[in-house]
Scaffold this motif. Sequence first.
Motif, PDB file in Angstrom:
ATOM      1  N   ILE A   1       0.872  -1.178   0.000  1.00  0.00           N
ATOM      2  CA  ILE A   1       0.000   0.000   0.000  1.00  0.00           C
ATOM      3  C   ILE A   1       0.907   1.226   0.000  1.00  0.00           C
ATOM      4  N   VAL A   2       0.732   2.099  -0.992  1.00  0.00           N
ATOM      5  CA  VAL A   2       1.639   3.233  -1.161  1.00  0.00           C
ATOM      6  C   VAL A   2       0.838   4.484  -1.508  1.00  0.00           C
TER       7      VAL A   2
ATOM      8  N   PRO B   1      -1.306   4.258   6.276  1.00  0.00           N
ATOM      9  CA  PRO B   1      -1.130   3.471   7.502  1.00  0.00           C
ATOM     10  C   PRO B   1      -2.444   3.048   8.149  1.00  0.00           C
ATOM     11  N   THR B   2      -3.503   3.860   8.011  1.00  0.00           N
ATOM     12  CA  THR B   2      -4.781   3.455   8.610  1.00  0.00           C
ATOM     13  C   THR B   2      -5.365   2.254   7.881  1.00  0.00           C
TER      14      THR B   2
ATOM     15  N   LEU C   1       0.391  -8.808   2.912  1.00  0.00           N
ATOM     16  CA  LEU C   1       0.870  -7.430   3.036  1.00  0.00           C
ATOM     17  C   LEU C   1       2.349  -7.441   3.412  1.00  0.00           C
ATOM     18  N   LYS C   2       3.184  -6.990   2.486  1.00  0.00           N
ATOM     19  CA  LYS C   2       4.627  -7.000   2.698  1.00  0.00           C
ATOM     20  C   LYS C   2       5.159  -5.652   3.165  1.00  0.00           C
ATOM     21  N   GLY C   3       4.368  -4.607   3.008  1.00  0.00           N
ATOM     22  CA  GLY C   3       4.841  -3.304   3.465  1.00  0.00           C
ATOM     23  C   GLY C   3       3.953  -2.178   2.986  1.00  0.00           C
ATOM     24  N   TRP C   4       4.187  -1.005   3.562  1.00  0.00           N
ATOM     25  CA  TRP C   4       3.496   0.192   3.092  1.00  0.00           C
ATOM     26  C   TRP C   4       4.485   1.347   3.098  1.00  0.00           C
ATOM     27  N   ALA C   5       4.218   2.357   2.294  1.00  0.00           N
ATOM     28  CA  ALA C   5       5.154   3.471   2.170  1.00  0.00           C
ATOM     29  C   ALA C   5       4.401   4.749   1.845  1.00  0.00           C
TER      30      ALA C   5
END
Length: 269
Positions: free
Chosen positions: A164-165, A175-176, A192-196
Amino acid sequence: MLRCTWLLMTVVGAWSAPAEDLITSLPGMDYEVSFAQYSGYLDGLEGQHLHYWFVESQRDPTSDPVILWLNGGPGCSSMEGNIKELGPFSISKEDEFSLIQNPYSWNLNASVIFLESPVCVGYSYSDDGSCESSDDTTSMANYMAIQDFFTIKFPEFHGLDFYIVGFSYGGVYVPTLAQRVQEGQSTFPLELKGWATGNGALDHRQNDNSLMFFAYHHGLFDDNLWDRMVEHCCNGGVASKDTCNFHDPIDVSCIANVYEGLDAVYGGG
């Protein structure tokens, strides 16, 4: 059993991409592309329909990660991110109409979902015409939309690495939503491997205050303006994050200095 259910959906979904959403042509594009792309609606909260544009990876959509992209605002369309920033096309500066391919497109290595959120942004709409939203309802609507994406529209992509970016007010949206994904793993598992976030709007006071420090130290305005800012906006004439208030000053001179600084930031090209 849950894992078997998702596996079955993945197998069945190999032919389930929505034909009615398939993009077959675009204005200003007189060439064929090597990837599939889709545009349609994902269901958010009850009665809400969030517009999406999905571009499959140009490399290997069966194994490359899936990225959800959210522009900021609040209220900016993710079509801006698609057409002007990281999507597969950009508009030619020569005729301001033709679509040219973006050599830096993120879909060179990933499939990307551009989602117009919250409701009433871009082509997104609600059945009753209501445009009311909050950070909390927006994150829930986005969460329901990605569930619709991975279960109804494109179940064949479920199980791939997911990111999620976003940027700007995406500092709130991203982030929410990531928190909802994490908390819902038992009922709706996602890889989900990450968000930025880039230039993320996390806190208005911190953002406004840090902006002036950033602008000065990067030479966007000179010592003369900075010295006046410190004199009028910082307690004791000391420049620090604890003593300066560029966010909501009441001193008339400070307000004038801040506006001058903002003009240098946003009007300097």
